[in-house]
Structure formats: structure tokens, C-alpha cells
Write a protein that holds these residues in place. Structure first.
Motif, mmCIF file in Angstrom:
data_model
loop_
_atom_site.group_PDB
_atom_site.id
_atom_site.type_symbol
_atom_site.label_atom_id
_atom_site.label_comp_id
_atom_site.label_asym_id
_atom_site.label_seq_id
_atom_site.Cartn_x
_atom_site.Cartn_y
_atom_site.Cartn_z
ATOM 1 N N ASP A 37 -1.852 -58.378 -39.982
ATOM 2 C CA ASP A 37 -2.639 -57.873 -38.849
ATOM 3 C C ASP A 37 -3.964 -58.608 -38.738
ATOM 4 O O ASP A 37 -4.426 -58.923 -37.646
ATOM 5 C CB ASP A 37 -2.921 -56.367 -39.004
ATOM 6 C CG ASP A 37 -1.659 -55.531 -38.796
ATOM 7 O OD1 ASP A 37 -0.655 -56.095 -38.314
ATOM 8 O OD2 ASP A 37 -1.695 -54.339 -39.110
ATOM 9 N N ALA A 38 -4.576 -58.850 -39.899
ATOM 10 C CA ALA A 38 -5.875 -59.538 -39.909
ATOM 11 C C ALA A 38 -5.728 -60.943 -39.352
ATOM 12 O O ALA A 38 -6.533 -61.400 -38.548
ATOM 13 C CB ALA A 38 -6.431 -59.584 -41.337
ATOM 14 N N ARG A 39 -4.647 -61.620 -39.761
ATOM 15 C CA ARG A 39 -4.414 -62.988 -39.277
ATOM 16 C C ARG A 39 -4.186 -62.978 -37.775
ATOM 17 O O ARG A 39 -4.736 -63.794 -37.038
ATOM 18 C CB ARG A 39 -3.221 -63.592 -40.017
ATOM 19 C CG ARG A 39 -3.193 -65.112 -39.952
ATOM 20 C CD ARG A 39 -2.006 -65.676 -40.667
ATOM 21 N NE ARG A 39 -0.766 -65.037 -40.235
ATOM 22 C CZ ARG A 39 0.176 -64.591 -41.065
ATOM 23 N NH1 ARG A 39 0.024 -64.707 -42.358
ATOM 24 N NH2 ARG A 39 1.273 -64.024 -40.600
ATOM 25 N N ASP A 40 -3.365 -62.012 -37.309
ATOM 26 C CA ASP A 40 -3.089 -61.907 -35.869
ATOM 27 C C ASP A 40 -4.352 -61.613 -35.071
ATOM 28 O O ASP A 40 -4.464 -61.976 -33.908
ATOM 29 C CB ASP A 40 -2.050 -60.812 -35.586
ATOM 30 C CG ASP A 40 -0.679 -61.187 -36.151
ATOM 31 O OD1 ASP A 40 -0.496 -62.378 -36.506
ATOM 32 O OD2 ASP A 40 0.187 -60.303 -36.248
ATOM 33 N N ALA A 58 -11.126 -64.773 -40.074
ATOM 34 C CA ALA A 58 -11.269 -66.007 -40.854
ATOM 35 C C ALA A 58 -10.806 -65.805 -42.293
ATOM 36 O O ALA A 58 -10.195 -66.681 -42.889
ATOM 37 C CB ALA A 58 -12.728 -66.462 -40.833
ATOM 38 N N ALA A 59 -11.115 -64.630 -42.874
ATOM 39 C CA ALA A 59 -10.741 -64.366 -44.270
ATOM 40 C C ALA A 59 -10.902 -62.883 -44.544
ATOM 41 O O ALA A 59 -11.492 -62.169 -43.747
ATOM 42 C CB ALA A 59 -11.651 -65.164 -45.213
ATOM 43 N N TYR A 60 -10.363 -62.433 -45.670
ATOM 44 C CA TYR A 60 -10.644 -61.046 -46.039
ATOM 45 C C TYR A 60 -10.909 -60.981 -47.529
ATOM 46 O O TYR A 60 -10.433 -61.810 -48.309
ATOM 47 C CB TYR A 60 -9.506 -60.113 -45.598
ATOM 48 C CG TYR A 60 -8.290 -60.140 -46.463
ATOM 49 C CD1 TYR A 60 -8.099 -59.171 -47.434
ATOM 50 C CD2 TYR A 60 -7.326 -61.139 -46.320
ATOM 51 C CE1 TYR A 60 -6.990 -59.196 -48.259
ATOM 52 C CE2 TYR A 60 -6.214 -61.173 -47.128
ATOM 53 C CZ TYR A 60 -6.050 -60.198 -48.098
ATOM 54 O OH TYR A 60 -4.968 -60.222 -48.911
ATOM 55 N N LEU A 61 -11.732 -60.014 -47.906
ATOM 56 C CA LEU A 61 -12.098 -59.823 -49.305
ATOM 57 C C LEU A 61 -11.733 -58.417 -49.723
ATOM 58 O O LEU A 61 -11.850 -57.481 -48.936
ATOM 59 C CB LEU A 61 -13.615 -59.985 -49.469
ATOM 60 C CG LEU A 61 -14.194 -61.393 -49.288
ATOM 61 C CD1 LEU A 61 -15.710 -61.316 -49.261
ATOM 62 C CD2 LEU A 61 -13.739 -62.298 -50.428
ATOM 63 N N VAL A 62 -11.302 -58.262 -50.979
ATOM 64 C CA VAL A 62 -10.959 -56.942 -51.485
ATOM 65 C C VAL A 62 -12.205 -56.347 -52.161
ATOM 66 O O VAL A 62 -12.885 -57.020 -52.927
ATOM 67 C CB VAL A 62 -9.779 -57.029 -52.478
ATOM 68 C CG1 VAL A 62 -9.464 -55.659 -53.060
ATOM 69 C CG2 VAL A 62 -8.548 -57.586 -51.753
ATOM 70 N N LYS A 63 -12.499 -55.088 -51.814
ATOM 71 C CA LYS A 63 -13.672 -54.414 -52.395
ATOM 72 C C LYS A 63 -13.337 -53.927 -53.805
ATOM 73 O O LYS A 63 -12.177 -53.687 -54.079
ATOM 74 C CB LYS A 63 -14.067 -53.215 -51.514
ATOM 75 C CG LYS A 63 -14.550 -53.639 -50.146
ATOM 76 C CD LYS A 63 -15.431 -52.616 -49.471
ATOM 77 C CE LYS A 63 -14.728 -51.487 -48.815
ATOM 78 N NZ LYS A 63 -15.521 -50.704 -47.880
ATOM 79 N N PRO A 64 -14.298 -53.726 -54.688
ATOM 80 C CA PRO A 64 -15.723 -53.992 -54.485
ATOM 81 C C PRO A 64 -16.016 -55.500 -54.442
ATOM 82 O O PRO A 64 -15.421 -56.265 -55.202
ATOM 83 C CB PRO A 64 -16.371 -53.350 -55.708
ATOM 84 C CG PRO A 64 -15.288 -53.318 -56.739
ATOM 85 C CD PRO A 64 -14.000 -53.188 -55.997
ATOM 86 N N VAL A 65 -16.914 -55.871 -53.560
ATOM 87 C CA VAL A 65 -17.183 -57.296 -53.343
ATOM 88 C C VAL A 65 -18.300 -57.752 -54.265
ATOM 89 O O VAL A 65 -19.359 -57.140 -54.322
ATOM 90 C CB VAL A 65 -17.603 -57.532 -51.870
ATOM 91 C CG1 VAL A 65 -17.972 -58.990 -51.640
ATOM 92 C CG2 VAL A 65 -16.484 -57.128 -50.936
ATOM 93 N N SER A 66 -18.024 -58.844 -54.974
ATOM 94 C CA SER A 66 -19.073 -59.417 -55.830
ATOM 95 C C SER A 66 -19.699 -60.596 -55.103
ATOM 96 O O SER A 66 -19.103 -61.165 -54.184
ATOM 97 C CB SER A 66 -18.466 -59.921 -57.138
ATOM 98 O OG SER A 66 -17.645 -61.043 -56.851
ATOM 99 N N GLU A 67 -20.877 -60.972 -55.539
ATOM 100 C CA GLU A 67 -21.566 -62.109 -54.924
ATOM 101 C C GLU A 67 -20.736 -63.390 -55.072
ATOM 102 O O GLU A 67 -20.693 -64.214 -54.164
ATOM 103 C CB GLU A 67 -22.942 -62.275 -55.575
ATOM 104 C CG GLU A 67 -23.884 -63.084 -54.725
ATOM 105 C CD GLU A 67 -25.345 -62.883 -55.130
ATOM 106 O OE1 GLU A 67 -26.095 -63.844 -54.988
ATOM 107 O OE2 GLU A 67 -25.701 -61.788 -55.584
ATOM 108 N N GLU A 68 -20.053 -63.514 -56.239
ATOM 109 C CA GLU A 68 -19.243 -64.737 -56.472
ATOM 110 C C GLU A 68 -18.124 -64.867 -55.444
ATOM 111 O O GLU A 68 -17.686 -65.963 -55.137
ATOM 112 C CB GLU A 68 -18.595 -64.725 -57.872
ATOM 113 C CG GLU A 68 -19.545 -64.768 -59.035
ATOM 114 C CD GLU A 68 -20.178 -63.404 -59.326
ATOM 115 O OE1 GLU A 68 -19.438 -62.486 -59.737
ATOM 116 O OE2 GLU A 68 -21.393 -63.260 -59.118
ATOM 117 N N ASP A 69 -17.613 -63.724 -54.964
ATOM 118 C CA ASP A 69 -16.550 -63.771 -53.946
ATOM 119 C C ASP A 69 -17.143 -63.884 -52.550
ATOM 120 O O ASP A 69 -16.615 -64.597 -51.696
ATOM 121 C CB ASP A 69 -15.704 -62.480 -53.986
ATOM 122 C CG ASP A 69 -14.889 -62.390 -55.266
ATOM 123 O OD1 ASP A 69 -14.608 -63.447 -55.856
ATOM 124 O OD2 ASP A 69 -14.547 -61.267 -55.676
#
Length: 198
Positions: free
Chosen positions: A92-95, A99-110
Motif C-alpha cells: 500500500d505504501a509503495r502504491d 519514498a520509504a518506511y521505517l519501523v518504530k521505535p525509530v532510532s537516529e541511525e535509521d
């Protein structure tokens, strides 16, 4: 590097604050915050950010629906945040043009590399659009120049080369691009040349 900054959207104010702090520490400009997809769409229309970082699960309007609307309005990159990485979510996100997705919890490195990638995609799209605009303009100019040349040939019984030479001279002496001169000839008739050095 960035014109209009980043919008952060999450219904959890603490997560919003964390992400905003990470971004500010890295020197990014914040363009605003929203707590649901509907607010995000309104805010994006107003501030035209370079990037939206948005949670998927939110009340009122979810992140994917908001992303779809935002992407249809303008070329803002969207980075989705999600608490789970499910197959259909990725599809769904691609459609939705995310641009991209991140899985939480989000770290600064990601977060920071993902932000960089999303912004570089945005820059690439912007520069492609500018190239297309330039190409379109030069094609329109060529058409106008051809038509204007035809008018001059007819009006003054000139050969094609002579008509073109006169247009070039007029363009140079008036310090006016050929395309602009051609538009003048087309709107005001061949006499427009006489006022411009021919």
C-alpha cells in the motif's frame, strides 16, 4: 539543500518531539507538525515541505491515505513510520508513492539515512521536472520561430535563410531571445521586427 523543510506527523506528541529533536540536531529545518492525516494534508498544502515523516496508524485519516493525497497534490517525499512491518502495508505504501518506511521505535541511525534518501529522491524529481520544462519551452520556442519565419517570408517575399537571418539580427540587437521575438512577430505581425533592429 532544503527549501521548505520537513513536516512531522504522528498522533503521539512524544514521538513527534523525539523525531523533531533528532532532525534539528542534524541541522534539518522543521516546517511544522500535525497529529493526523487530515491535518497533515492541510499543512502540506500550505507550507509545501520537501519531506513528510508520517505515522501510518492515526485517527481521522491514516498515513497511507494522507500520503496518497499529498503525493497527488505535489512532489513532496513521504517517509512512513509504522509499528509493524506487514506485507500489505509495504505494498500500500509503495502504491501511495511513499519514498520509504521505517519501523518504530525509530532510532537516529535509521532516521537520518532514510531522510537523506527521501530528500535526494525529491531533488532528483525536481531537477527532472526542470529539465522537462526547459525541453518543453525550447520546443515551443522552435515552433514559434518557425511560424514567425513563415510570416516574414510571406510578408517580405524572403527566402527562408534571409528571414531567419533577419530574425537573428533583430534578436541580437534587441537583446531579446529568439523565442520571445517570434512571439512578438506572431502577436503583432511582421512589423514588430522594425521596432527591434531589423
Amino acid at each position: 539543500m532544503m527549501k521548505n523543510g520537513i513536516v512531522v506527523v504522528d498522533d503521539d506528541p512524544i514521538i513527534r518531539m523525539d523525531i523533531c529533536e533528532m532532525l534539528e540536531e542534524e541541522g534539518y529545518t522543521l516546517a511544522g507538525e500535525a497529529k493526523n492525516g487530515e491535518e497533515a494534508v492541510e499543512l502540506v498544502a500550505r507550507v509545501k515541505p520537501d519531506l513528510v515523516i508520517m505515522d501510518v496508524k492515526m485517527p481521522v485519516m491514516n498515513g497511507i491515505k494522507a500520503a496518497r493525497i499529498i503525493r497527488s497534490m505535489q512532489d513532496t517525499s513521504v517517509l512512513l513510520l509504522t509499528a509493524y512491518s506487514q506485507r500489505e502495508l509495504v505494498r500500500d505504501a509503495r502504491d501511495a508513492g511513499v519514498a520509504a518506511y521505517l519501523v518504530k521505535p525509530v532510532s537516529e541511525e535509521d532516521l537520518i539515512p532514510a531522510v537523506e534518501i527521501a530528500l535526494s529522491q525529491k531533488r532528483r524529481i525536481d531537477s527532472l521536472k526542470q529539465d522537462l520544462e526547459r525541453l518543453k519551452q525550447s520546443a515551443e520556442d522552435r515552433k514559434a520561430i518557425e511560424k514567425a519565419k513563415g510570416l516574414l517570408m510571406k510578408a517580405y517575399a524572403l527566402e527562408e535563410e534571409e528571414a531567419y537571418r533577419r530574425m537573428r539580427e533583430a534578436s541580437m540587437s534587441a537583446r531579446m531571445p529568439m523565442g520571445r521575438l517570434a512571439e512578438l512577430i506572431l502577436s503583432d505581425g511582421p512589423e514588430a521586427m522594425s521596432g527591434h533592429g531589423a
